[in-house]
Design a protein around this motif. Structure first.
Motif, PDB file in Angstrom:
ATOM      1  N   ALA A  16      85.122 -81.665 -54.818  1.00  0.00           N
ATOM      2  CA  ALA A  16      84.257 -82.486 -53.971  1.00  0.00           C
ATOM      3  C   ALA A  16      83.100 -81.679 -53.409  1.00  0.00           C
ATOM      4  N   SER A 346      83.710 -95.860 -43.638  1.00  0.00           N
ATOM      5  CA  SER A 346      84.530 -94.696 -43.988  1.00  0.00           C
ATOM      6  C   SER A 346      83.706 -93.424 -43.848  1.00  0.00           C
ATOM      7  N   GLN A 348      83.163 -91.479 -46.269  1.00  0.00           N
ATOM      8  CA  GLN A 348      82.295 -91.428 -47.443  1.00  0.00           C
ATOM      9  C   GLN A 348      80.989 -92.168 -47.188  1.00  0.00           C
ATOM     10  N   ASP A 349      81.082 -93.325 -46.523  1.00  0.00           N
ATOM     11  CA  ASP A 349      79.872 -94.062 -46.164  1.00  0.00           C
ATOM     12  C   ASP A 349      78.996 -93.230 -45.237  1.00  0.00           C
ATOM     13  N   ARG A 352      77.388 -90.394 -47.176  1.00  0.00           N
ATOM     14  CA  ARG A 352      76.355 -90.920 -48.087  1.00  0.00           C
ATOM     15  C   ARG A 352      75.096 -91.295 -47.315  1.00  0.00           C
ATOM     16  N   PRO A 364      82.711 -85.295 -47.213  1.00  0.00           N
ATOM     17  CA  PRO A 364      83.595 -86.239 -46.519  1.00  0.00           C
ATOM     18  C   PRO A 364      84.996 -85.655 -46.309  1.00  0.00           C
TER      19      PRO A 364
END
Length: 400
Positions: A16, A346, A348-349, A352, A364
């Motif tokens: 990641a 989340s 990840q959101d 991003r 993340p």
């Protein structure tokens, strides 16, 4: 075409941290203004005396294959280092050199893991641990911390040990959390391990020189000498000496285990980089003035990050005790929307949105086993770090 690839590789996820770093590079190449706080890589140059040792080795013709376990001068430097800094006594047959600490870990797992073997991995964890275990058919067993903690406790460890447990992965200072286990905390874990002699410990000490506010580094066999024979010490020169690209890591532990790891290494990569080994020997032999300077700079940046990010609405964090990462909760931003109207559901959101809207690359928390967190590295240029942190504050303030 999918039938062509091994099931072991298909089970793996890409790193990641490397994935985020690559995305940041691609955006930069496309002309975007992006600051990457994703990769744990010192921004300092390798100290001059280490570089000179490499040049001198090349001039002497030290550019041939070396023994699979590393050149004797480097292994002796490792023995000396462990005695001098950690109070641990090993002989030359109990240390080996690899192409980075990651290969040390890979060698050890390849040498010992059979399908179904369990490996306890405390959460949060370095992204590579479970991927390597799973690739070999082992079972990652995630040890979730008790509420309000980011460290493994004896009670949690006890609950996760079974007859199938082969290894405990222990990383201190920890990537990503920066948590540092005290000698007393290690002794508490050792009391549990003493009741389960089939469990071995991989002590990942790669960040040992990066501790702050008077924290004292201790490695498990130092705190609990009775576990020395069951502990594989993993370390290297990448982080403390700003030598990530030289790819030199090392191991110390049971001679029989190391011989098996050497057999693996001899087939995978033959031997470590020859010139880099001479550089690593110079690093471990000193002088250490620049290393101390690196740590001082990280300590200052650590406080700088806290000073700026405390103004970010929705974020929550503690000062890391070691390493060069902040592990930050973004739970307070969930349910809010960006200026473009996108809802954050989340980590990840959140990550991003930082990358695309604010030009800051972070990793993340889900990659480290913890939802609704993200990791930033403060091993980067101070001015860039200031700018990136202010962008994070502004981005959080803009959420509705």
């Amino acid at each position: 075409m999918s039938n062509f690839f091994s099931s072991a590789v298909l089970r793996m996820n890409p790193s990641a941290t490397m994935k985020v770093a690559q995305t940041a590079r691609e955006l930069k190449a496309a002309g975007r203004d992006v600051i990457s706080l994703s990769t744990g890589e010192p921004d300092f140059f390798t100290p001059a005396h280490i570089q000179e040792a490499a040049r001198a080795a090349a001039a002497r013709g030290q550019t041939k294959y070396t023994p699979a376990n590393g050149i004797e001068p480097l292994r002796q430097a490792i023995v000396n280092k462990l005695a001098r800094e950690n109070g641990l006594q090993y002989d030359l047959g109990e240390v080996m050199v690899s192409n980075g600490a990651k290969q040390v870990i890979s060698n050890a797992l390849i040498a010992t893991i059979n399908p179904g073997d369990e490996v306890i991995i405390p959460v949060p964890y370095w992204v590579t641990y479970p991927e390597l275990v799973g690739m070999l058919g082992g079972v990652p067993v995630y040890a979730q911390p008790e509420a309000g903690s980011l460290k493994l406790t004896p009670a949690v460890l006890e609950r996760h040990i079974t007859v199938k447990t082969k290894w405990l992965m222990l990383n201190s200072p920890c990537n990503p959390s920066g948590a540092v286990y005290s000698a007393d905390e290690l002794r508490g874990l050792a009391q549990v391990l003493a009741r389960h002699p089939h469990v071995h410990v991989m002590s990942d000490d790669i960040y040992e020189h990066l501790v702050y506010d008077g924290a004292t580094f201790a490695t498990l066999p130092q705190a609990a000498p009775e576990l020395k024979a069951r502990t594989l010490v993993v370390n290297g020169v990448s982080k403390a000496y700003a030598m990530t690209g030289w790819r030199i890591g090392y191991a110390a532990g049971d001679a029989t285990l190391l011989k098996t790891m050497q057999k693996v290494q001899s087939q995978l990569t033959s031997a470590p980089n020859s010139v880099a080994q001479w550089a690593a020997a110079a690093a471990l032999g000193g002088p250490f003035d620049e290393v101390a300077g690196f740590c001082k700079a990280y300590a200052q940046r650590r406080l700088l990050v806290a000073e700026i990010l405390r103004a970010a609405p929705g974020l929550r964090f503690d000062l890391p005790e070691g390493a060069f990462y902040y592990f930050i909760s973004c739970e307070g931003t969930l349910g809010k929307r960006t200026s473009a109207g996108k809802e954050i559901t989340s980590d990840q959101d959140f990550a991003r949105g930082l990358l695309m809207d604010a030009g800051v690359a972070v990793v993340p928390g889900a990659a480290f086993g913890v939802a609704n967190y993200f990791r930033i590295s403060f091993a980067t240029d101070t001015e860039a770090l200031k700018k990136a942190c202010q962008r994070i504050v502004d981005s959080c303030a803009s959420l509705k």
